[in-house]
Design a protein around this motif. Structure first.
Motif, PDB file in Angstrom:
ATOM      1  N   ALA A  83      15.649  54.517  87.317  1.00  0.00           N
ATOM      2  CA  ALA A  83      16.770  55.445  87.455  1.00  0.00           C
ATOM      3  C   ALA A  83      17.322  55.866  86.099  1.00  0.00           C
ATOM      4  CB  ALA A  83      17.868  54.794  88.299  1.00  0.00           C
ATOM      5  N   THR A  84      17.357  54.945  85.147  1.00  0.00           N
ATOM      6  CA  THR A  84      17.868  55.269  83.813  1.00  0.00           C
ATOM      7  C   THR A  84      16.920  56.218  83.092  1.00  0.00           C
ATOM      8  OG1 THR A  84      18.952  53.110  83.689  1.00  0.00           O
ATOM      9  CG2 THR A  84      18.663  54.297  81.630  1.00  0.00           C
ATOM     10  N   VAL A  89      15.764  61.563  80.885  1.00  0.00           N
ATOM     11  CA  VAL A  89      14.877  62.725  80.765  1.00  0.00           C
ATOM     12  C   VAL A  89      15.567  63.976  81.290  1.00  0.00           C
ATOM     13  CG1 VAL A  89      12.687  63.726  81.521  1.00  0.00           C
ATOM     14  CG2 VAL A  89      12.779  61.323  80.810  1.00  0.00           C
ATOM     15  N   GLU A  90      16.272  63.852  82.392  1.00  0.00           N
ATOM     16  CA  GLU A  90      17.000  65.015  82.917  1.00  0.00           C
ATOM     17  C   GLU A  90      18.045  65.503  81.927  1.00  0.00           C
ATOM     18  OE1 GLU A  90      18.585  63.970  86.704  1.00  0.00           O
ATOM     19  OE2 GLU A  90      16.705  64.372  87.776  1.00  0.00           O
ATOM     20  N   SER A 123      18.177  50.176  74.745  1.00  0.00           N
ATOM     21  CA  SER A 123      18.241  51.555  74.269  1.00  0.00           C
ATOM     22  C   SER A 123      17.027  52.325  74.753  1.00  0.00           C
ATOM     23  CB  SER A 123      18.316  51.617  72.735  1.00  0.00           C
ATOM     24  OG  SER A 123      17.080  51.222  72.155  1.00  0.00           O
ATOM     25  N   MET A 124      17.220  53.603  74.981  1.00  0.00           N
ATOM     26  CA  MET A 124      16.128  54.509  75.336  1.00  0.00           C
ATOM     27  C   MET A 124      16.357  55.832  74.641  1.00  0.00           C
ATOM     28  SD  MET A 124      15.653  54.111  79.468  1.00  0.00           S
ATOM     29  CE  MET A 124      15.734  52.520  80.293  1.00  0.00           C
ATOM     30  N   PHE A 125      15.285  56.377  74.078  1.00  0.00           N
ATOM     31  CA  PHE A 125      15.408  57.733  73.546  1.00  0.00           C
ATOM     32  C   PHE A 125      14.100  58.491  73.741  1.00  0.00           C
ATOM     33  CE2 PHE A 125      14.302  55.189  69.759  1.00  0.00           C
ATOM     34  CZ  PHE A 125      13.231  55.900  69.228  1.00  0.00           C
ATOM     35  N   VAL A 126      14.236  59.808  73.744  1.00  0.00           N
ATOM     36  CA  VAL A 126      13.131  60.739  73.951  1.00  0.00           C
ATOM     37  C   VAL A 126      12.799  61.398  72.625  1.00  0.00           C
ATOM     38  CG1 VAL A 126      12.470  62.893  75.117  1.00  0.00           C
ATOM     39  CG2 VAL A 126      13.842  61.194  76.332  1.00  0.00           C
ATOM     40  N   TYR A 127      11.508  61.577  72.350  1.00  0.00           N
ATOM     41  CA  TYR A 127      11.118  62.324  71.157  1.00  0.00           C
ATOM     42  C   TYR A 127       9.815  63.056  71.423  1.00  0.00           C
ATOM     43  CZ  TYR A 127       8.198  58.156  70.134  1.00  0.00           C
ATOM     44  OH  TYR A 127       7.303  57.122  70.192  1.00  0.00           O
ATOM     45  N   LEU A 303       9.532  61.874  87.973  1.00  0.00           N
ATOM     46  CA  LEU A 303      10.882  61.604  87.468  1.00  0.00           C
ATOM     47  C   LEU A 303      11.838  62.607  88.096  1.00  0.00           C
ATOM     48  CD1 LEU A 303      10.128  60.863  83.707  1.00  0.00           C
ATOM     49  CD2 LEU A 303      10.322  59.249  85.618  1.00  0.00           C
ATOM     50  N   THR A 304      12.197  62.339  89.344  1.00  0.00           N
ATOM     51  CA  THR A 304      13.079  63.250  90.065  1.00  0.00           C
ATOM     52  C   THR A 304      14.217  62.466  90.676  1.00  0.00           C
ATOM     53  OG1 THR A 304      11.703  63.004  92.046  1.00  0.00           O
ATOM     54  CG2 THR A 304      11.256  64.890  90.613  1.00  0.00           C
TER      55      THR A 304
END
Length: 304
Positions: A83-84, A89-90, A123-127, A303-304
């Motif tokens: 869920a996180t 991502v959203e 922690s989570m991050f997008v790159y 991922l919805t």
């Protein structure tokens, strides 16, 4: 150099990337006491999917268990994790494929060299999904730095602090004009690259160091082994000598951030004919298909 997308998860909420910080007195900073995983998110036709998401969560669990970070499984389960990831991502709304890096940080302040019962933050991050190695033919150099043995810092755990070993080896390779390094163990056997698993092909057989050779038991490594067996390609997981790479017909590497990348040169010696070989070609295509979800393995998670 890649930069995090604007929205980052830290602790228990999404925050602007500039505000996602860990204190200088924490174990994560003082001792490199964090574990992590990285997985790709594919973006196509307005839909997003993560590759082998449950396996990446399991890797975090296993890394924590090996190191003794006991609070992670007390505070997180797979449902919360998924869920996180969806929320993250959203919030960033990527238009192209990205990587997501998830870390479990030990954030107890000045605790000394211990881990059990210590506070954590996730922690989570997008790159951007930019490969860390060339995709059109790599040049590798065996490293003078030996791979940390499993009985010193466990290879099966992706421990942030252990990557000093990788930095030393890869920087040596770059300084020498190569793309990446080849780690050897204390006995001179092949382990892996600075952040990727390695395969070679001899006589049509796919060969790779086994999981007792001080390697990361990579998720993409396992993926390629599964796909190779489905293709009827003979597979050997065993000890590999450096000189076997010199006389291999093909060499390639795998990893989330490496993809499935061919190697054309090892220690100044041309691999095979210096082109992408047939086994590498087949497995690169199958791997790319798997990342897109074009297989029946159930490896992609919407991922919805």
């Amino acid at each position: 150099m890649a930069q995090p997308h604007p929205h980052v998860f830290l602790g228990d909420k999404l925050v602007p990337a500039a505000q996602a910080t860990v204190g200088i007195a924490t174990s994560a900073v003082l001792y490199g006491l964090s574990v992590y995983t990285v997985f790709p998110v594919r973006v196509a036709d307005g839909a997003r999917s993560a590759f082998r998401l449950a396996d990446h969560f399991r890797r975090l669990e296993e890394s924590c268990k090996i190191i003794g970070i006991d609070r992670f499984t007390q505070e997180w389960d797979y449902a919360r994790f998924q869920a996180t990831v969806v929320d993250l991502v959203e919030a960033n709304d990527p238009a192209e494929d990205v990587f997501v890096r998830v870390s479990v940080h030990v954030v107890e302040s000045i605790p000394g060299t211990r881990v059990r019962g210590c506070a954590i933050e996730v922690s989570m991050f997008v790159y951007d999904a930019v490969p860390i190695v060339p995709q059109d033919g790599m040049r590798l150099k065996s490293s003078p730095w030996r791979r940390i043995p499993d009985n010193a810092i466990p290879s099966r755990a992706k421990v942030n602090g252990a990557y000093v070993n990788s930095v030393l080896a890869k920087q040596d390779a770059i300084d020498s004009g190569y793309d990446d390094c080849i780690f050897l163990d204390a006995n001179g056997h092949v382990c892996e690259l600075s952040a990727a698993n390695i395969f070679l092909v001899r006589g049509g057989t796919l060969i790779t160091p086994d999981v007792s050779c001080d390697i990361l038991d990579g998720i993409n490594r396992r993926t390629v082994l599964t796909l190779a067996r489905e293709e009827g390609i003979p597979v050997q997981e065993r000890t590999v000598d450096l000189t076997e790479l010199y006389i291999a017909d093909e060499v390639f590497v795998t990893g989330t951030s490496a993809g499935a990348a061919p190697v054309f040169e090892v220690d100044g010696r041309t691999v095979g004919a210096g082109v992408v070989g047939p086994v590498t070609t087949t497995l690169r295509k199958r791997h790319a298909d798997a990342l897109r979800g074009d297989t029946d393995h159930g490896w992609t998670t919407p991922l919805t």
